[in-house]
Motif scaffolding. Structure first.
Motif, PDB file in Angstrom:
ATOM      1  N   ASP A  28      -0.708   8.988   1.110  1.00 20.51           N
ATOM      2  CA  ASP A  28      -0.775   9.243  -0.334  1.00 20.51           C
ATOM      3  C   ASP A  28       0.369   8.532  -1.060  1.00 20.51           C
ATOM      4  OD1 ASP A  28      -3.041  10.796  -0.052  1.00 20.51           O
ATOM      5  OD2 ASP A  28      -1.955  12.710  -0.169  1.00 20.51           O
ATOM      6  N   LEU A  29       1.566   8.569  -0.459  1.00 20.45           N
ATOM      7  CA  LEU A  29       2.714   7.885  -1.046  1.00 20.45           C
ATOM      8  C   LEU A  29       2.461   6.383  -1.136  1.00 20.45           C
ATOM      9  CD1 LEU A  29       5.771   7.949  -1.942  1.00 20.45           C
ATOM     10  CD2 LEU A  29       6.283   7.448   0.451  1.00 20.45           C
ATOM     11  N   LEU A  30       1.989   5.788  -0.031  1.00 20.00           N
ATOM     12  CA  LEU A  30       1.708   4.346  -0.028  1.00 20.00           C
ATOM     13  C   LEU A  30       0.637   3.996  -1.051  1.00 20.00           C
ATOM     14  CD1 LEU A  30       1.696   3.598   3.811  1.00 20.00           C
ATOM     15  CD2 LEU A  30       3.554   3.208   2.183  1.00 20.00           C
ATOM     16  N   ASN A  31      -0.421   4.804  -1.113  1.00 20.00           N
ATOM     17  CA  ASN A  31      -1.497   4.546  -2.069  1.00 20.00           C
ATOM     18  C   ASN A  31      -1.025   4.660  -3.516  1.00 20.00           C
ATOM     19  OD1 ASN A  31      -3.655   3.873  -0.372  1.00 20.00           O
ATOM     20  ND2 ASN A  31      -4.103   6.022   0.028  1.00 20.00           N
ATOM     21  N   SER A  32      -0.120   5.594  -3.794  1.00 16.26           N
ATOM     22  CA  SER A  32       0.368   5.743  -5.164  1.00 16.26           C
ATOM     23  C   SER A  32       1.078   4.472  -5.631  1.00 16.26           C
ATOM     24  CB  SER A  32       1.287   6.957  -5.287  1.00 16.26           C
ATOM     25  OG  SER A  32       2.514   6.764  -4.628  1.00 16.26           O
ATOM     26  N   TYR A  33       1.845   3.846  -4.740  1.00 15.04           N
ATOM     27  CA  TYR A  33       2.491   2.585  -5.103  1.00 15.04           C
ATOM     28  C   TYR A  33       1.466   1.449  -5.194  1.00 15.04           C
ATOM     29  CZ  TYR A  33       7.068   4.670  -4.807  1.00 15.04           C
ATOM     30  OH  TYR A  33       8.168   5.458  -5.046  1.00 15.04           O
ATOM     31  N   GLY A  34       0.467   1.483  -4.336  1.00 14.36           N
ATOM     32  CA  GLY A  34      -0.596   0.479  -4.401  1.00 14.36           C
ATOM     33  C   GLY A  34      -1.341   0.525  -5.722  1.00 14.36           C
ATOM     34  N   TYR A  35      -1.606   1.722  -6.222  1.00 17.50           N
ATOM     35  CA  TYR A  35      -2.296   1.874  -7.504  1.00 17.50           C
ATOM     36  C   TYR A  35      -1.466   1.327  -8.659  1.00 17.50           C
ATOM     37  CZ  TYR A  35      -5.569   4.984  -5.104  1.00 17.50           C
ATOM     38  OH  TYR A  35      -6.500   5.506  -4.250  1.00 17.50           O
ATOM     39  N   GLU A  36      -0.137   1.306  -8.491  1.00 22.33           N
ATOM     40  CA  GLU A  36       0.759   0.765  -9.512  1.00 22.33           C
ATOM     41  C   GLU A  36       0.939  -0.746  -9.383  1.00 22.33           C
ATOM     42  OE1 GLU A  36       4.461   2.875  -9.377  1.00 22.33           O
ATOM     43  OE2 GLU A  36       3.501   4.816  -9.689  1.00 22.33           O
ATOM     44  N   GLY A  37       0.233  -1.355  -8.419  1.00 21.07           N
ATOM     45  CA  GLY A  37       0.305  -2.804  -8.260  1.00 21.07           C
ATOM     46  C   GLY A  37       1.282  -3.285  -7.208  1.00 21.07           C
ATOM     47  N   TRP A  38       1.928  -2.361  -6.493  1.00 18.42           N
ATOM     48  CA  TRP A  38       2.877  -2.746  -5.458  1.00 18.42           C
ATOM     49  C   TRP A  38       2.133  -3.055  -4.160  1.00 18.42           C
ATOM     50  CZ3 TRP A  38       7.767  -3.690  -6.708  1.00 18.42           C
ATOM     51  CH2 TRP A  38       8.297  -3.101  -7.855  1.00 18.42           C
ATOM     52  N   GLU A  39       2.557  -4.111  -3.480  1.00 15.64           N
ATOM     53  CA  GLU A  39       1.982  -4.514  -2.191  1.00 15.64           C
ATOM     54  C   GLU A  39       3.002  -4.221  -1.093  1.00 15.64           C
ATOM     55  OE1 GLU A  39       0.533  -8.562   0.132  1.00 15.64           O
ATOM     56  OE2 GLU A  39       1.039  -8.659  -1.976  1.00 15.64           O
ATOM     57  N   LEU A  40       2.558  -3.533  -0.036  1.00 14.46           N
ATOM     58  CA  LEU A  40       3.446  -3.219   1.079  1.00 14.46           C
ATOM     59  C   LEU A  40       3.774  -4.503   1.837  1.00 14.46           C
ATOM     60  CD1 LEU A  40       4.858  -0.970   2.723  1.00 14.46           C
ATOM     61  CD2 LEU A  40       2.784  -0.873   4.129  1.00 14.46           C
ATOM     62  N   VAL A  41       5.070  -4.782   1.992  1.00 14.66           N
ATOM     63  CA  VAL A  41       5.530  -5.992   2.678  1.00 14.66           C
ATOM     64  C   VAL A  41       5.991  -5.665   4.095  1.00 14.66           C
ATOM     65  CG1 VAL A  41       7.261  -7.834   2.642  1.00 14.66           C
ATOM     66  CG2 VAL A  41       6.230  -7.054   0.511  1.00 14.66           C
ATOM     67  N   SER A  42       6.710  -4.545   4.239  1.00 17.82           N
ATOM     68  CA  SER A  42       7.258  -4.180   5.538  1.00 17.82           C
ATOM     69  C   SER A  42       7.461  -2.667   5.588  1.00 17.82           C
ATOM     70  CB  SER A  42       8.598  -4.886   5.767  1.00 17.82           C
ATOM     71  OG  SER A  42       9.113  -4.598   7.039  1.00 17.82           O
ATOM     72  N   CYS A  43       7.436  -2.142   6.809  1.00 20.04           N
ATOM     73  CA  CYS A  43       7.648  -0.714   7.000  1.00 20.04           C
ATOM     74  C   CYS A  43       8.306  -0.527   8.371  1.00 20.04           C
ATOM     75  CB  CYS A  43       6.305   0.016   6.932  1.00 20.04           C
ATOM     76  SG  CYS A  43       6.436   1.791   6.888  1.00 20.04           S
ATOM     77  N   PHE A  44       9.395   0.237   8.414  1.00 19.51           N
ATOM     78  CA  PHE A  44      10.092   0.464   9.679  1.00 19.51           C
ATOM     79  C   PHE A  44      10.787   1.817   9.637  1.00 19.51           C
ATOM     80  CE2 PHE A  44      12.792  -1.878   6.793  1.00 19.51           C
ATOM     81  CZ  PHE A  44      14.003  -1.218   6.855  1.00 19.51           C
ATOM     82  N   ASP A  45      11.183   2.300  10.801  1.00 19.40           N
ATOM     83  CA  ASP A  45      11.872   3.585  10.871  1.00 19.40           C
ATOM     84  C   ASP A  45      13.352   3.379  11.174  1.00 19.40           C
ATOM     85  OD1 ASP A  45      11.531   2.761  13.544  1.00 19.40           O
ATOM     86  OD2 ASP A  45      11.643   4.818  14.243  1.00 19.40           O
ATOM     87  N   THR A  46      14.136   4.404  10.871  1.00 15.29           N
ATOM     88  CA  THR A  46      15.556   4.395  11.217  1.00 15.29           C
ATOM     89  C   THR A  46      15.732   5.354  12.382  1.00 15.29           C
ATOM     90  OG1 THR A  46      16.024   6.130   9.598  1.00 15.29           O
ATOM     91  CG2 THR A  46      16.293   3.862   8.862  1.00 15.29           C
ATOM     92  N   SER A  47      16.103   4.826  13.518  1.00 14.97           N
ATOM     93  CA  SER A  47      16.210   5.622  14.746  1.00 14.97           C
ATOM     94  C   SER A  47      17.454   6.491  14.750  1.00 14.97           C
ATOM     95  CB  SER A  47      16.244   4.698  15.964  1.00 14.97           C
ATOM     96  OG  SER A  47      15.051   3.966  16.038  1.00 14.97           O
ATOM     97  N   VAL A  48      17.299   7.675  15.309  1.00 14.08           N
ATOM     98  CA  VAL A  48      18.423   8.582  15.486  1.00 14.08           C
ATOM     99  C   VAL A  48      18.818   8.553  16.958  1.00 14.08           C
ATOM    100  CG1 VAL A  48      19.219  10.961  15.288  1.00 14.08           C
ATOM    101  CG2 VAL A  48      17.678  10.044  13.585  1.00 14.08           C
ATOM    102  N   SER A  49      17.927   9.047  17.824  1.00 13.92           N
ATOM    103  CA  SER A  49      18.148   8.997  19.262  1.00 13.92           C
ATOM    104  C   SER A  49      16.879   9.403  19.989  1.00 13.92           C
ATOM    105  CB  SER A  49      19.298   9.924  19.682  1.00 13.92           C
ATOM    106  OG  SER A  49      18.931  11.271  19.471  1.00 13.92           O
ATOM    107  N   GLN A  50      16.714   8.933  21.185  1.00 14.68           N
ATOM    108  CA  GLN A  50      15.610   9.287  22.059  1.00 14.68           C
ATOM    109  C   GLN A  50      14.244   9.215  21.356  1.00 14.68           C
ATOM    110  OE1 GLN A  50      16.590  13.088  23.743  1.00 14.68           O
ATOM    111  NE2 GLN A  50      18.391  12.297  24.779  1.00 14.68           N
ATOM    112  N   GLY A  51      14.047   8.160  20.579  1.00 16.02           N
ATOM    113  CA  GLY A  51      12.759   7.941  19.930  1.00 16.02           C
ATOM    114  C   GLY A  51      12.536   8.717  18.654  1.00 16.02           C
ATOM    115  N   GLN A  52      13.500   9.510  18.227  1.00 14.95           N
ATOM    116  CA  GLN A  52      13.373  10.255  16.974  1.00 14.95           C
ATOM    117  C   GLN A  52      13.730   9.354  15.797  1.00 14.95           C
ATOM    118  OE1 GLN A  52      12.277  13.523  16.702  1.00 14.95           O
ATOM    119  NE2 GLN A  52      11.868  13.313  18.876  1.00 14.95           N
TER     120      GLN A  52
END
Length: 64
Positions: A28-52
Motif C-alpha cells: 500500500d505504501l509503495l502504491n501510494s507513491y506510485g499514484y503520485e507519479g513516483w517510480e521505485l528505483v531501488s529497495c533494500f533492508d538495513t541489517s541488524v544481525s542474524q538476518g534481521q
C-alpha cells in the motif's frame, strides 16, 4: 536533458527484534507513491544481525 527528483522512504519493520514486514501495508505504501507519479528505483533492508532487518529503504524518482 531530463531532470529527476528523488525521494527516500524508510519503512520500519515489526516484531520484537525487527525483520517482519507487513506485506499488505508495505505494498500500500509503495502504491501510494506510485499514484503520485513516483517510480521505485531501488529497495533494500538495513541489517541488524542474524538476518534481521531494522528498516526497509525504498528510493523513488520522478521527472521534474
Amino acid at each position: 536533458m531530463e531532470q529527476w527528483s528523488y525521494k527516500t522512504v524508510k519503512y520500519k519493520t515489526g516484531g520484537f527484534l525487527g525483520g517482519k514486514v507487513d506485506e499488505e501495508e508495505f505494498e500500500d505504501l509503495l502504491n501510494s507513491y506510485g499514484y503520485e507519479g513516483w517510480e521505485l528505483v531501488s529497495c533494500f533492508d538495513t541489517s541488524v544481525s542474524q538476518g534481521q532487518s531494522r528498516d526497509v529503504i525504498a528510493i523513488f524518482k520522478r521527472k521534474v
